[in-house]
Design a protein around this motif. Structure first.
Motif, PDB file in Angstrom:
ATOM      1  N   THR A  80       0.828  -1.203   0.000  1.00 28.11           N
ATOM      2  CA  THR A  80       0.000   0.000   0.000  1.00 28.11           C
ATOM      3  C   THR A  80       0.862   1.254   0.000  1.00 28.11           C
ATOM      4  N   TYR A  81       1.891   1.251   0.840  1.00 29.11           N
ATOM      5  CA  TYR A  81       2.792   2.407   0.925  1.00 29.11           C
ATOM      6  C   TYR A  81       3.511   2.646  -0.402  1.00 29.11           C
ATOM      7  N   ALA A  82       4.071   1.585  -0.989  1.00 25.43           N
ATOM      8  CA  ALA A  82       4.812   1.722  -2.244  1.00 25.43           C
ATOM      9  C   ALA A  82       3.897   2.248  -3.358  1.00 25.43           C
ATOM     10  N   ASN A  83       2.673   1.754  -3.418  1.00 31.25           N
ATOM     11  CA  ASN A  83       1.733   2.224  -4.432  1.00 31.25           C
ATOM     12  C   ASN A  83       1.401   3.705  -4.236  1.00 31.25           C
ATOM     13  N   ALA A  84       1.211   4.112  -2.981  1.00 29.03           N
ATOM     14  CA  ALA A  84       0.904   5.515  -2.694  1.00 29.03           C
ATOM     15  C   ALA A  84       2.072   6.418  -3.062  1.00 29.03           C
ATOM     16  N   MET A  85       3.278   5.990  -2.774  1.00 26.51           N
ATOM     17  CA  MET A  85       4.468   6.777  -3.124  1.00 26.51           C
ATOM     18  C   MET A  85       4.594   6.928  -4.638  1.00 26.51           C
ATOM     19  N   GLU A  86       4.385   5.843  -5.349  1.00 24.92           N
ATOM     20  CA  GLU A  86       4.517   5.886  -6.805  1.00 24.92           C
ATOM     21  C   GLU A  86       3.454   6.787  -7.428  1.00 24.92           C
ATOM     22  N   ARG A  87       2.237   6.760  -6.872  1.00 24.30           N
ATOM     23  CA  ARG A  87       1.189   7.649  -7.379  1.00 24.30           C
ATOM     24  C   ARG A  87       1.527   9.117  -7.107  1.00 24.30           C
ATOM     25  N   SER A  88       2.350   9.357  -6.106  1.00 22.67           N
ATOM     26  CA  SER A  88       2.763  10.720  -5.760  1.00 22.67           C
ATOM     27  C   SER A  88       4.077  11.108  -6.433  1.00 22.67           C
ATOM     28  N   ASN A  89       4.496  10.320  -7.413  1.00 19.08           N
ATOM     29  CA  ASN A  89       5.747  10.590  -8.139  1.00 19.08           C
ATOM     30  C   ASN A  89       6.947  10.528  -7.202  1.00 19.08           C
ATOM     31  N   ARG A  90       6.955   9.534  -6.304  1.00 22.45           N
ATOM     32  CA  ARG A  90       8.076   9.292  -5.422  1.00 22.45           C
ATOM     33  C   ARG A  90       8.567   7.862  -5.627  1.00 22.45           C
ATOM     34  N   ASP A  91       9.836   7.629  -5.365  1.00 24.42           N
ATOM     35  CA  ASP A  91      10.430   6.313  -5.564  1.00 24.42           C
ATOM     36  C   ASP A  91      10.634   5.635  -4.213  1.00 24.42           C
TER      37      ASP A  91
END
Length: 247
Positions: free
Chosen positions: A188-199
């Motif tokens: 969940t965290y990784a998906n949220a970061m990626e949607r926010s343009n974060r790696d």
């Protein structure tokens, strides 16, 4: 940056910096609980690295830049211990520090912007540039130019020291299943970061990014930090810890 960088908003029972939230820069709390977390994190790392603030082979860095100083734990301690150094700390949020050494300058700065402000930075000037746990605030497509910027600011023979989390919690025993709460949290965290343009995996890419920017003598280490309960008789910290990161 203007005075609005000090304005906070209250969301989900936590305080955040309004400037960062409105611009989707750094959506991490800036309240007392976060200050305590950063203090604990700093003390854990100090103990892990045998009270060394930096691992680069520099006897006494004369000019130092700390990118993303947070609540100032690292940069203040560094300025106090190296009181003849000239130290600059930059961060998107600039809290009022209770004690600021005279040799320390602090400035508000968005690390997603190029580090080319001639009124703040000087090229080929810094013996040491420190960047620690700024991943949640830096856009995925900014990392390459971020490291290139730091290289241009380094004095010839200077060093960059970077550290980032890879918060994919795993088990040495292999008993952590794909359906565990920790594994589902990571997904969940990784998906949220990626949607926010974060790696969320930037920690795994630091070494090739540093090499790709033209830096030499690049060394890296992956350090596991335990969480939760551990069997009795097992000691996490070792006074003889000496990572072979630099020759």
């Amino acid at each position: 940056m203007s005075s609005e960088e000090h304005v906070k908003i209250f969301v989900h029972e936590r305080y955040f910096q309004k400037y960062s939230v409105d611009r989707r820069i750094y959506c991490v709390p800036v309240d007392e609980d976060e200050e305590n977390r950063l203090e604990t994190q700093h003390q854990i790392l100090l103990k892990y690295f045998n009270d060394r603030l930096f691992l680069a082979p520099v006897d006494y860095p004369e000019r130092v830049l700390d990118c993303g100083y947070g609540q100032g734990h690292w940069v203040v301690q560094f300025a106090e211990e190296y009181d003849e150094s000239e130290v600059l700390g930059i961060d998107i949020f600039t809290p009022n520090l209770p004690e600021q050494p005279e040799n320390l300058e602090l400035s508000g700065y968005n690390l997603n912007d190029r580090l080319n402000d001639a009124g703040l930075f000087e090229r080929n000037a810094y013996d040491l540039i420190h960047s620690r746990f700024v991943g949640p605030g830096i856009k995925s497509n900014r990392w390459e130019s971020y490291i290139q910027d730091m290289r241009r600011l380094l004095k010839p023979g200077g060093w960059v020291q970077m550290m980032e989390y890879y918060p994919n919690i795993q088990s040495d025993s292999g008993l952590l299943s794909d359906q565990s709460a920790l594994t589902r949290w990571w997904t969940t965290y990784a998906n949220a970061m990626e949607r926010s343009n974060r790696d969320p995996r930037i920690g795994q890419r630091l070494q090739p990014l540093l090499t790709g920017a033209g830096l030499r003598n690049v060394h890296g280490a992956r350090i596991s930090l335990p969480i939760g309960a551990w069997p009795s008789g097992i000691s996490f910290f070792s006074s003889s810890f000496n990572p072979r990161i630099y020759p």
